[in-house]
Design an enzyme around this catalytic site. Structure first.
Site, short mmCIF file in Angstrom:
data_model
loop_
_atom_site.label_atom_id
_atom_site.label_comp_id
_atom_site.label_asym_id
_atom_site.label_seq_id
_atom_site.Cartn_x
_atom_site.Cartn_y
_atom_site.Cartn_z
N ILE A 129 -28.18 71.64 -33.20
CA ILE A 129 -27.18 71.87 -32.16
C ILE A 129 -27.46 70.92 -30.99
O ILE A 129 -28.56 70.89 -30.45
CB ILE A 129 -27.24 73.34 -31.65
CG1 ILE A 129 -27.05 74.33 -32.80
CG2 ILE A 129 -26.19 73.57 -30.55
CD1 ILE A 129 -27.15 75.79 -32.39
N ASP A 130 -26.45 70.15 -30.63
CA ASP A 130 -26.56 69.25 -29.48
C ASP A 130 -25.83 69.88 -28.30
O ASP A 130 -24.70 70.34 -28.43
CB ASP A 130 -25.97 67.89 -29.81
CG ASP A 130 -26.73 67.21 -30.95
OD1 ASP A 130 -27.95 67.41 -31.04
OD2 ASP A 130 -26.10 66.50 -31.75
N VAL A 131 -26.49 69.87 -27.15
CA VAL A 131 -25.99 70.63 -26.02
C VAL A 131 -25.84 69.74 -24.78
O VAL A 131 -26.67 68.87 -24.51
CB VAL A 131 -26.98 71.78 -25.69
CG1 VAL A 131 -26.53 72.54 -24.45
CG2 VAL A 131 -27.10 72.72 -26.87
#
Lengths: 252, 212
Positions: A129-131
């Site tokens: 997951i890239d945030v």
């Protein structure tokens, strides 16, 4: 007692390993096999390689290179980028990977996670997951779809429910900054998941790893620090150890 | 029979190449195969494996390998190395997803980690490096310091009352991380992914004298 891992996380682009800064401007860090060999010699706990050509350009996964990298790794190897089918997973595992990391496919098809984990086991499936933080709110980001109105923690919980074995959580704002991990982000995740979290993005000195783990990360990933500073993965582990955090002992 | 012909059973369950590579690194070729004649001609047999128990048993069955493994390992007592799922499959049964019968070489069950009643919540899967505490001197641990860290990645663990435990590992409690019964050696962790200590263990297996 289970040890906290320190994991180099590098990108594969145009047959080279590169490091990005804030997901843009790439710097070459070396040839894949020689880099993998060095990491193996330095006894890193694990290695993550993300194939960005495959994920961005819908290219086939470069199994040739993965095979070459895997041949140098007598530690766990996680491969990600461009995984879209069960067949892709077979290919990558057969090339010598131990785990696979899935990002956009997971986001758009939760059932794929369920299917993949039922075939290969949860322990094999890492969801990435890239945030990005926008106006104080954390949102999920993908290079193809841009900023999405999705809460990263809720997404991680969904991934867990559908069978993910680990979460690779990357802060794009911190990525390549050397300013330390996104501590506010990991605090949100602390004690919320039953599966391990690898926190990525921002390590510039060993103290940053201590801070990340004390605030809820099970493992820390980094790249910049290992290639553009004097610190080695063992320096990080030494610092963790001095702060009472359990690490793997190496017998020479 | 050829001297030290090591065969890695190909039953479509995971990281066979990693295991083969570890043998090569220790100067010993190992053949990845599910060919019945090849397995019969082996002097030592390795069953690695990553994945689900039910699929593992199904594949062994469909490839016609169950009788051959029983013949070569139980009857002829060829040295056997089981790794991860390859350890779990030698149990009587597993409760992974639903109850499934295993090879039943050992009176054991495979059950899921459960920390619901613990004060401290341990994460599942158990993934990463953890130390292996020896129960006794075992040939396969020779020249590897007690409490060395090996790489684990699993959600289910092996339970047996048989007096065959050679190491335990602490993850909320002491679970069985390896067993040895006669010619059968089985490890929950991945020696092929545990760098120098793991490679040493592989070398110790290569150097084992045959039983018969």
């Amino acid at each position: 007692m289970l040890k906290h891992r320190v994991i180099p996380c590098v990108l594969l682009k145009d047959w080279q390993l590169v490091k990005s800064i804030g997901f843009d401007s790439f710097r070459t860090i070396g040839h894949p096999t020689s880099t993998a060999r060095i990491y193996n010699a330095r006894n890193v706990d694990e290695l993550i390689v993300l194939d960005i050509d495959a994920s961005l350009n819908d290219e086939d996964i470069n199994t040739e290179i993965i095979k070459d990298i895997a041949d140098e790794c007598f530690m766990p190897l996680t491969i990600g980028g461009g995984i879209n089918t069960i067949e892709d997973i077979y290919k990558v595992l057969n090339a010598g990977a131990d785990k696979i990391s899935i990002n956009s496919k997971a986001l758009n098809d939760l059932d794929f996670i369920k299917k993949a984990s039922s075939i290969f086991g949860s322990q094999c499936i890492v969801c990435s997951i890239d945030v990005k933080k926008v106006d104080g709110v954390y949102k999920v980001f993908t290079k193809k779809q841009g900023l999405l109105d999705i809460n990263p923690l809720e997404l991680a919980k969904k991934y867990q429910e559908y069978g993910a074995g680990e979460i690779l959580l990357t802060s794009i704002d911190k990525e390549g900054s050397t300013q330390g991990y996104d501590i506010d982000l990991i605090k949100l995740f602390k004690n919320e998941l039953e599966i391990p979290i690898i926190l990525n993005g921002g390590m510039g000195k060993p103290e940053h790893a201590v801070e990340a783990i004390q605030n809820g990360a099970d493992a820390v990933a980094a790249a910049y620090i290992f290639h553009f500073s004097q610190y080695t993965p063992n320096d990080i582990k030494k610092e963790l150890n001095e702060n009472g955090i359990s690490i793997r002992k190496i017998y020479e | 029979m050829l001297n030290n012909k090591i065969v890695i059973i190909d039953y479509h369950m995971g990281n066979l190449r990693s295991v083969q590579k570890a043998f090569e690194k220790m100067g010993c070729d190992a053949i990845i195969t599910n060919d019945h004649e090849m397995i019969r001609s082996a002097s030592k047999i390795v069953l690695p494996g990553v994945g689900a128990f039910k699929d593992g048993m199904k594949n062994l069955y469909e490839l016609g390998l169950i009788d051959i493994l029983n013949e070569e390992i139980i009857k002829k007592k060829k040295p056997f190395l089981g790794i991860c799922l390859g350890m779990q499959l030698i149990a009587k049964k597993s409760y992974e997803k639903s109850e499934t019968n295993g090879l039943a070489w050992i009176d054991a069950e495979v059950v899921k980690f459960d920390f619901k009643d613990n004060d401290k919540k341990f994460k599942i899967p158990h993934v990463g490096w953890n130390n292996v505490k020896y129960k006794n001197d075992n040939k396969l641990f020779e020249h590897i310091p007690d409490n060395s860290d090996f790489y684990f990645v699993h959600s289910y663990y092996f339970k047996t009352d048989e007096d065959i435990v050679i190491s335990t590992t602490d993850y909320g409690f002491d679970f069985i991380s390896s067993v040895n019964k006669d010619n059968i050696y089985a490890f929950q962790f991945h020696p092929e992914k545990s760098q120098s200590v793991g490679l040493k263990l592989i070398e110790n297996f290569v150097n084992l004298k045959e039983h018969s």
